[in-house]
Structure formats: structure tokens, C-alpha cells
Design a protein around this motif. Structure first.
Motif, PDB file in Angstrom:
ATOM      1  N   THR A  12       0.838  -1.205   0.000  1.00 51.02           N
ATOM      2  CA  THR A  12       0.000   0.000   0.000  1.00 51.02           C
ATOM      3  C   THR A  12       0.870   1.250   0.000  1.00 51.02           C
ATOM      4  O   THR A  12       0.374   2.350   0.206  1.00 51.02           O
ATOM      5  CB  THR A  12      -0.911   0.022   1.246  1.00 51.02           C
ATOM      6  OG1 THR A  12      -0.077  -0.113   2.417  1.00 51.02           O
ATOM      7  CG2 THR A  12      -1.887  -1.128   1.227  1.00 51.02           C
ATOM      8  N   ASP A  45      -6.312  -6.028   1.479  1.00 49.55           N
ATOM      9  CA  ASP A  45      -7.028  -4.753   1.347  1.00 49.55           C
ATOM     10  C   ASP A  45      -6.937  -4.323  -0.119  1.00 49.55           C
ATOM     11  O   ASP A  45      -6.001  -3.637  -0.540  1.00 49.55           O
ATOM     12  CB  ASP A  45      -6.378  -3.714   2.265  1.00 49.55           C
ATOM     13  CG  ASP A  45      -7.107  -2.384   2.230  1.00 49.55           C
ATOM     14  OD1 ASP A  45      -7.884  -2.154   1.275  1.00 49.55           O
ATOM     15  OD2 ASP A  45      -6.896  -1.578   3.151  1.00 49.55           O
ATOM     16  N   GLU A  47      -8.521  -2.284  -1.950  1.00 45.49           N
ATOM     17  CA  GLU A  47      -8.595  -0.882  -2.334  1.00 45.49           C
ATOM     18  C   GLU A  47      -7.261  -0.163  -2.203  1.00 45.49           C
ATOM     19  O   GLU A  47      -6.908   0.658  -3.036  1.00 45.49           O
ATOM     20  CB  GLU A  47      -9.645  -0.160  -1.488  1.00 45.49           C
ATOM     21  CG  GLU A  47     -10.871   0.148  -2.307  1.00 45.49           C
ATOM     22  CD  GLU A  47     -12.069   0.434  -1.463  1.00 45.49           C
ATOM     23  OE1 GLU A  47     -11.941   1.257  -0.522  1.00 45.49           O
ATOM     24  OE2 GLU A  47     -13.122  -0.176  -1.735  1.00 45.49           O
ATOM     25  N   ARG A  48      -6.523  -0.500  -1.165  1.00 43.24           N
ATOM     26  CA  ARG A  48      -5.273   0.234  -0.916  1.00 43.24           C
ATOM     27  C   ARG A  48      -4.049  -0.441  -1.515  1.00 43.24           C
ATOM     28  O   ARG A  48      -3.008   0.184  -1.687  1.00 43.24           O
ATOM     29  CB  ARG A  48      -5.093   0.467   0.591  1.00 43.24           C
ATOM     30  CG  ARG A  48      -6.153   1.432   1.153  1.00 43.24           C
ATOM     31  CD  ARG A  48      -6.032   1.614   2.653  1.00 43.24           C
ATOM     32  NE  ARG A  48      -4.714   2.079   3.031  1.00 43.24           N
ATOM     33  CZ  ARG A  48      -3.976   1.524   3.988  1.00 43.24           C
ATOM     34  NH1 ARG A  48      -4.430   0.499   4.667  1.00 43.24           N
ATOM     35  NH2 ARG A  48      -2.792   2.007   4.280  1.00 43.24           N
ATOM     36  N   SER A  50      -1.655  -2.210  -4.370  1.00 47.66           N
ATOM     37  CA  SER A  50      -1.520  -2.092  -5.825  1.00 47.66           C
ATOM     38  C   SER A  50      -0.325  -2.892  -6.324  1.00 47.66           C
ATOM     39  O   SER A  50       0.642  -3.113  -5.587  1.00 47.66           O
ATOM     40  CB  SER A  50      -1.384  -0.624  -6.240  1.00 47.66           C
ATOM     41  OG  SER A  50      -0.043  -0.199  -6.082  1.00 47.66           O
TER      42      SER A  50
END
Ligand code: GLU
Length: 447
Positions: A12, A45, A47-48, A50
Motif C-alpha cells: 500500500t 485490502d 482498495e489500498r 496495488s
């Protein structure tokens, strides 16, 4: 069985020197004991997390000389996490709770008012089937808590020594959120079991999790690994490193010209009983590593200390190590050049100036034009060697009666453009006669 260790960052963000330290301590122990070293991305997680950050972390580790034996992603292991949750449900160790965040806050406030510890009261365990059905009918989705065994959980920490946590004083931890997603605890333990992790090495900010995790290992029928919790790195002012992430990320240190082995040496040795000194090879750091040398106290990271370490690393760097790096910078200097200038470098990039001094044009600084002109006329015939400087300045001393700074400093300023730098005896023959003559006459370029 040699076992396995893991470095488990969440992708993240970029890793900083404190994260790199955790990675290196894991890697050093793995290399020392022949265990596997695993890079595990804790990327549940969605969403956070990548792929860009995952790739950047891999790149930063590789730059430091850490190439994992295996890479795993928690996001690809959801089926294993679900199976473990089901096993816990079957065993009565995972139970549904329906309180909203507000209701939990109010409960804690009431407990505090009565001077009771704010521990979850397990009210959800007492719900009847009808009450649960009613709550679900209202549209409430449960979050799931792990039912802790009361009593002490103990382990012998490889850094902190014997540790005990009273599970009776803890709230049953939430393992699954109301939206069905997992918090860090369960996937971490399930993956540690499945990957055969024998030793969990991480920062002391995880000590409080360890009591719960040991109970989880056991509830899932596994033997808990060994644990080692190292003290945390702080910024020079004592604050946490994560707040300073920008400047202290590994990629920022690399962009600032820090050598990988300077960063690795600092990360491996800071907060230990070994002196923080630059090492040229990871193998030397492996040989020095032992958990017993790690201190429990937080260690302060000082960028000035890293810079000094970087300079010392360069001062001792062998030509064979430096040569490919010089080639990358477009510098063709040979052994004599490297050995003449390395003692003056703080960053490798500083070498570019000295390469200009010996190979192209610089701005000479002429303080005393008559003296410099005389010095030009007395330059010895080539070829020059390590004795040429001494012979030339002895003649100048004789001719002018000058000595010390008055004799040497105008020559250094004219020949190098700077008032300090490498031994003139070493760099003078590399500059050569025609450039020396031009500079002593105040000319930038050779005639
Ligand atoms: N993803 C967790 C963290 O970065 C890993 C902690 C652990 O090593 O268990 O804090």
C-alpha cells in the motif's frame, strides 16, 4: 528442517528504512540457517493495495541484495482463509456479533465509567437463534470474533526473552468484518502455517498480536512458530518513521546517491551490539547476524549517519567493485584514478567532478597569477609518476622561498579548481602536463 521466514509487507506504499530492516533481519537469519526466505504480500485490502507498490517493493529489496526464494500474495489464498474460518466456526471458536461501532463505543464508555477494563463482554455469545434471526431480519450483517481461551499465553521471544500475555484481559479479536473481508490476523496465521514459516521476525508493534496468533495457530491444529520482535526505528527526533516516509523510503535513499551496501549495513547493524560500520558484501552481514545481538530499545535513524557510512564504504571500495558503476556513469577511469579519488567521495556521483579534472575542462582558480605562471614554466618533462609532484614542488620551493600553504594551495586551486580534494601527488600525473600548463595560466580548456 531448515524452515522458512517471511517478510510480509502490505503493498500500500513504498518501504522505508525501518521496513527494509525487518526484511534484512529475516533474510539474514534465513541465509545463516539455510531456511527459505519468502516475500509475502499482505494484499487483502484490495482498495489500498496495488501491483505498482508490490513491484516497487520487489525492486527495492533486489537493489539491497535480497532476492526472495518464493513470492506469495494473500489475495490469491482466499480459499484457504475461508476453509480455516469454517474450521474455527465448526469448533465453536468463531462467533457472529451484531453490535454496530456506535454500540461498541457506548459499551466501552459504560465500562470505563465503572472503572472496568474495556474488554468485549461476549454478549453475542448469549444470543438465541431467534434473536440472531431478528437482527439479520433488520438487515444486520455479522462480524466474526475469535473466542479466546482464558489464561496466560507464553513464548520465548528470540529478541525479548520470555513473554506472557494474559488472554483473559483481551477482547475476543474480530477476524472477519461485516462485509466479509478479513482483518490481518487470520490470513497471516493461515499463510504462516501453509508456507511452513518456522520463525516470525517483525517489529515490536506486533507483540500484542502474538498472544492471539499463538492461540489461532493452536486452534487450527498447528504448532506456533518461533517469534522475534525487534525494537522499532525512529526518526532522529524520536517520532515514528512512517510519518517521514517520503524522504526515508528506500527509493528516495537510492535516488539521493546512497549505496545499497551502506543502506543494508545500517539496516542490519543499527540497534545491535555490533558497531554500525560499512560492509562491502552481504555475506559479511550474514556472518555477523545473531538475534542475541539485537537490542529491545528503539534505535534512532539519522540520515547523517547513513551519509557518513556511505562515504566510508566508497573510501574502501575496491576498483573491481567500482568499475562497472563508473562505466554506468560514462567514466572510463582506471585503477590509479579510482584509488586517487575514492577517499574524497560522499556519493559515487561526486566522482564526476574528479573525472573532469583529469580528463576534460574545469574552471581553474588563479589567486596569484605570477606564481602560477612561474610554476607552469617549471613543470617537469613527462612521463610523470607518483614522484613528479614532489620533485616539481621542491623546485618551486627553491625558486620562490615559499613553503606550506603558500607553496601548495595556489597550485591545487589552479589545477583542480577546488581548495580541497585528493592527494595532489596521486592526481597530478593523471592531469598531465598540457592541462596543468593551461590551467596554471588561467585557461579553462587546453590550447
Ligand atoms: N502485513 C503486516 C505488517 O506489515 C505483517 C506483520 C507480520 O509480520 O506478521 O505489519
Amino acid at each position: 528442517m531448515a524452515g522458512a521466514l517471511r517478510f510480509a509487507p502490505s503493498p500500500t506504499g513504498l518501504i522505508h528504512i525501518g521496513n527494509a530492516r525487518t526484511a534484512i533481519l529475516n533474510w539474514l537469519h534465513a541465509r545463516k540457517t539455510g531456511a527459505r526466505f519468502i516475500l509475502r504480500f499482505d494484499d487483502t485490502d484490495a482498495e489500498r493495495s496495488s501491483e505498482e507498490f508490490a513491484a516497487a517493493i520487489e525492486k527495492d529489496l533486489a537493489w539491497l541484495g535480497i532476492v526472495p526464494d518464493e513470492i506469495h500474495r494473500q489475495s490469491l489464498r482466499a480459499a484457504a482463509h475461508d476453509a480455516a474460518a469454517e474450521k474455527l466456526r465448526q469448533a465453536g471458536r468463531l462467533y457472529p456479533c451484531y453490535e454496530s461501532a456506535d454500540e461498541l463505543d457506548r459499551k466501552r464508555a459504560r465500562q470505563r465509567a465503572r472503572h472496568l477494563p474495556p474488554v468485549y463482554d461476549r454478549a453475542a455469545l448469549k444470543l438465541s437463534d431467534e434473536e440472531r434471526a431478528r437482527l439479520e431480519g433488520e438487515g444486520r450483517r455479522p462480524h466474526w470474533r475469535f473466542l479466546l481461551d482464558p489464561g496466560m499465553v507464553s513464548w520465548d521471544d528470540s529478541v525479548r526473552g520470555p513473554q506472557s500475555i494474559d488472554a483473559g484481559s483481551l477482547s475476543d479479536p474480530v477476524l472477519i468484518r461485516a462485509d466479509g473481508s478479513y482483518l490481518y490476523t487470520l490470513p497471516s496465521v493461515v499463510d504462516d502455517i501453509d508456507l511452513g514459516i518456522s520463525h516470525v521476525v517483525r517489529g515490536e508493534d506486533h507483540v500484542a498480536n502474538t498472544g492471539v496468533q499463538i492461540q489461532l495457530f493452536k486452534a487450527l491444529g498447528a504448532r506456533p512458530p518461533l517469534f522475534a520482535h525487534h525494537g522499532l526505528l525512529t526518526a532522529a527526533d524520536g517520532s515514528g518513521l512512517s510519518k517521514r516516509l517520503g524522504a526515508l523510503s528506500i527509493s528516495a535513499l537510492r535516488a539521493d546517491g546512497m549505496e545499497a551496501m551502506a543502506v543494508a549495513s545500517l539496516a542490519a547493524l543499527i540497534g545491535t551490539s555490533e558497531a554500525v560500520a560499512p560492509h562491502q558484501r552481504m555475506g559479511e552481514l550474514v556472518a555477523l547476524f545473531d538475534f542475541s545481538k539485537l537490542s529491545r530499545a528503539p534505535a534512532r535513524f539519522d540520515p547523517a549517519e547513513l551519509e557518513a557510512l556511505n562515504a566510508r564504504l566508497l573510501h574502501d571500495m575496491a576498483f573491481e567493485t567500482a568499475q562497472p558503476r563508473l562505466a554506468e556513469l560514462g567514466i572510463g577511469g582506471d585503477r590509479d584514478f579510482w584509488e586517487a579519488v575514492r577517499g574524497n567521495l560522499t556519493r559515487l556521483g561526486d566522482v564526476e567532478y574528479w573525472w573532469k579534472v583529469v580528463s576534460s575542462d574545469i574552471e581553474p582558480v588563479i589567486g596569484d597569477a605570477d606564481y602560477c605562471a612561474l610554476a607552469a614554466s617549471l613543470l617537469p618533462a613527462e612521463p610523470w609518476d607518483s614522484q613528479s609532484w614532489k620533485a616539481w614542488t621542491a623546485r618551486l620551493k627553491e625558486a620562490t622561498g615559499r613553503s606550506g600553504k603558500a607553496l601548495f594551495q595556489p597550485l591545487r586551486l589552479a589545477l583542480t579548481g577546488l581548495d580541497r580534494g585528493p592527494e595532489m601527488a596521486a592526481i597530478f600525473p593523471l592531469i598531465g602536463k598540457s592541462k596543468s600548463a593551461a590551467r596554471l595560466r588561467g585557461q579553462k580548456a587546453q590550447p
